[in-house]
Design a protein around this motif. Structure first.
Motif, mmCIF file in Angstrom:
data_model
loop_
_atom_site.group_PDB
_atom_site.id
_atom_site.type_symbol
_atom_site.label_atom_id
_atom_site.label_comp_id
_atom_site.label_asym_id
_atom_site.label_seq_id
_atom_site.Cartn_x
_atom_site.Cartn_y
_atom_site.Cartn_z
ATOM 1 N N LEU A 12 0.728 -1.065 0.032
ATOM 2 C CA LEU A 12 -0.135 0.064 -0.096
ATOM 3 C C LEU A 12 0.798 1.202 0.091
ATOM 4 O O LEU A 12 1.932 1.181 0.359
ATOM 5 N N ALA A 13 0.178 2.403 -0.667
ATOM 6 C CA ALA A 13 0.830 3.707 -0.380
ATOM 7 C C ALA A 13 2.347 3.832 -0.673
ATOM 8 O O ALA A 13 2.982 4.120 -0.123
ATOM 9 N N PRO A 14 2.678 3.411 -2.108
ATOM 10 C CA PRO A 14 4.004 3.619 -2.489
ATOM 11 C C PRO A 14 4.292 5.114 -2.534
ATOM 12 O O PRO A 14 3.659 5.793 -2.715
ATOM 13 N N SER A 15 5.734 5.448 -2.258
ATOM 14 C CA SER A 15 6.133 6.769 -2.372
ATOM 15 C C SER A 15 7.622 6.435 -2.973
ATOM 16 O O SER A 15 8.502 5.805 -2.538
ATOM 17 N N LEU A 16 7.817 7.296 -4.145
ATOM 18 C CA LEU A 16 9.118 7.016 -4.787
ATOM 19 C C LEU A 16 9.951 8.217 -4.506
ATOM 20 O O LEU A 16 9.737 9.573 -4.566
#
Length: 259
Positions: A12-16
């Protein structure tokens, strides 16, 4: 982006990170290692291999609960720091973590705000915008990274969430239920649309020509377009609004939907 050798069925909720090399995300892990609950992880975005667990919520009283469904973490533009929210003593707190050291360097307790969602760094890494709830109403706020100078950008009865700071730092795109279909007296709410607010003047523009439910805005590097998820065709896909020609473009066309 993520491989499952370490286990895990929920991602869940990926941040790159800005350089595209790392990804922070919420996930469970290997059951044999006791990684049953959803924690905050760091992975190599090119190989998918998990690098380390950043937050272990089950055994740390500072992180009673990570915001699973509505709040992503956020890398600073330098890539050195990560901002995220968690519940502590029954109240939302914003944490700033040194990613390399896996060490929380700041805990921002905003006592005037009941809930904190979706923190995002300003281009100069000096401020953080977030969606905050107070008295049941959700608005866009900005605070310095030292927890000082809290400023409420939107101040009305509409819901405002998922801020995204423009590359030049002058505007913030966000999702909102404001619009001509919304009638607060009749408790009638429009579907979420993407809007843009000027950070200095607080002037708000709802992007024209939006149908369906529109969420999760993200700016192009040159600040000329905003991409977002919309279900205007019946299936959620990624669309883009161009500020030059004022037109919408559909970028993906997948049957399973994008979230």
């Amino acid at each position: 982006l993520t491989e499952k050798k370490r286990g895990g069925q929920i991602f869940l909720a990926p941040s790159l990170s800005n350089d595209g090399n790392r990804i922070a995300f919420l996930s469970n892990g290997n059951q044999k290692r006791g990684e049953l609950f959803i924690d905050l992880w760091l992975a190599d975005a090119r190989t998918g291999k998990r690098i380390k667990r950043l937050v272990e919520s089950t055994l740390n009283p500072n992180f009673e609960e990570l915001r699973l469904l509505y709040s992503q973490s956020s890398f600073s533009n330098s890539g050195r720091m990560l901002a995220f929210t968690a519940q502590r003593e029954g109240k939302d707190v914003m944490y700033l973590m040194d990613v390399a050291k896996t060490k929380v360097t700041a805990r921002i307790d905003l006592h005037s705000v009941d809930a904190i969602w979706s923190p995002v760094w300003s281009p100069d890494d000096r401020q953080i915008a977030f969606s905050g709830t107070r008295g049941g109403i959700t608005d866009i706020y900005v605070v310095d990274v030292d927890g000082k100078n809290l400023r409420q950008l939107t101040n009305d009865e509409y819901g405002d969430m998922q801020p995204a700071w423009s590359p030049d730092g002058k505007q913030i795109a966000f999702a909102t239920d404001r619009g001509p279909e919304t009638n607060l007296a009749l408790l009638k709410f429009a579907k979420w649309r993407i809007a843009v607010i000027d950070v200095q003047s607080a002037a708000i523009e709802v992007l024209p020509g939006q149908d369906g439910l529109n969420l999760n805005p993200a700016w192009s590097p040159d600040g000329r377009q905003v991409a977002f998820v919309s279900d205007r065709t019946g299936i959620p896909n990624i669309f883009l609004f161009d500020f030059n020609d004022r037109k919408h473009y559909q970028l993906t066309n997948v049957l399973g939907g994008v979230s």
